[in-house]
Design a protein around this motif. Structure first.
Motif, PDB file in Angstrom:
ATOM      1  N   ARG A  58       0.907  -1.262  -0.079  1.00 31.65           N
ATOM      2  CA  ARG A  58      -0.084   0.233  -0.298  1.00 31.65           C
ATOM      3  C   ARG A  58       0.918   1.298  -0.437  1.00 31.65           C
ATOM      4  N   ALA A  59       2.042   0.762   0.550  1.00 29.05           N
ATOM      5  CA  ALA A  59       2.993   3.024   0.558  1.00 29.05           C
ATOM      6  C   ALA A  59       4.038   2.815  -0.566  1.00 29.05           C
ATOM      7  N   MET A  60       3.939   1.159  -1.157  1.00 28.32           N
ATOM      8  CA  MET A  60       4.513   1.706  -2.353  1.00 28.32           C
ATOM      9  C   MET A  60       3.553   2.261  -3.598  1.00 28.32           C
ATOM     10  N   THR A  61       2.625   1.366  -2.637  1.00 32.34           N
ATOM     11  CA  THR A  61       1.433   2.075  -4.300  1.00 32.34           C
ATOM     12  C   THR A  61       1.196   4.356  -3.738  1.00 32.34           C
ATOM     13  N   LYS A  62       1.283   4.056  -2.623  1.00 31.79           N
ATOM     14  CA  LYS A  62       1.025   5.364  -2.737  1.00 31.79           C
ATOM     15  C   LYS A  62       1.827   6.332  -3.389  1.00 31.79           C
ATOM     16  N   LEU A  63       2.531   5.897  -3.149  1.00 29.18           N
ATOM     17  CA  LEU A  63       4.088   6.634  -3.646  1.00 29.18           C
ATOM     18  C   LEU A  63       4.336   5.725  -5.314  1.00 29.18           C
TER      19      LEU A  63
END
Length: 240
Positions: A208-213
């Protein structure tokens, strides 16, 4: 950093499909012979320059691209950017940069663009094969200490707090914590043990963090963590 937002690739069953890109016939041929003879790996193409690598990656859909950084027609950084940008959602290959120097601005640029790691051209065969397997699996950062040293050398975040952490504001506290741990080179298993959660939970938060960024790889996440000031380069900690 790339600003795109795509799901992280899911490794498929069977041998990892490898595309080799190098303009030197002897090096490219030697790598191909080594990889073809190794269990769990399959060579799906040999590109002679950056443009050829982009075209072959679109056709062959490799799991890993072993990419020389200095090639004619299109260098490895630009080829990496094009390959990752053009790949369909959830099916981006992992790029492993090949270089003659471990501290190299080309490699740093490739990591910023989404490459998963890098290898020196004089790397021992068994280490190269291990790197291909590890990068294909994607759960760990290959050679974390060397990657951090490279990022600390070229990072733009010279002093923490110089720039607002706008992008990081989109993350939850747990996602930030896991991103910070990833930047230390920790594997999912280590992070899970430290936080007393399951590996599946770590993977979910990190995804989720990598997708958001808009991040493609753990190595790119390390660059983001340093450039944003989430992690402070050791040279800056020593000065303050």
């Amino acid at each position: 950093m790339t600003g795109s937002s795509h799901a992280l690739p899911v490794p498929h069953e069977g041998p990892a499909r490898v595309l080799i890109a190098d303009d030197h016939d002897l090096i490219r041929g030697g790598l191909a012979a080594l990889i073809r003879a190794a269990p769990g790996l399959d060579v799906v193409g040999e590109a002679v320059n950056g443009l050829d690598a982009v075209a072959q990656a679109a056709r062959a859909e490799p799991d890993v691209v072993l990419m020389d950084m200095r090639m004619p027609e299109l260098d490895g950084v630009a080829a990496c950017t094009r390959i990752l940008s053009a790949a369909p959602e959830g099916a981006r290959p992992r790029v492993l940069a090949l270089t003659s120097f471990d501290i190299d601005e080309y490699v740093y640029a490739a990591l910023r663009a989404g490459a998963s790691g890098f290898l020196l051209k004089d790397t021992a065969p068994e280490r190269l094969l291990r790197a291909l397997h590890l990068v294909a699996a994607g759960d760990c950062l290959f050679a974390p200490s060397v990657t951090r040293r490279l990022v600390e050398t070229y990072t733009r975040a010279s002093v923490p707090g110089d720039e607002p952490l706008t992008d990081l504001d989109r993350l939850t506290p747990r996602e930030l914590e896991i991103l910070r741990l990833v930047a230390t080179g920790a594997c999912n298993e280590d992070i899970a043990a430290l936080l007393t959660v399951s590996e599946a939970t770590v993977k979910s938060h990190l995804s989720r963090a990598m997708t958001k960024l808009g991040l493609c790889s753990r190595a790119q996440a390390v660059v983001m963590a340093y450039e944003s000031g989430l992690v402070v380069p050791r040279r800056c900690r020593a000065e303050h």
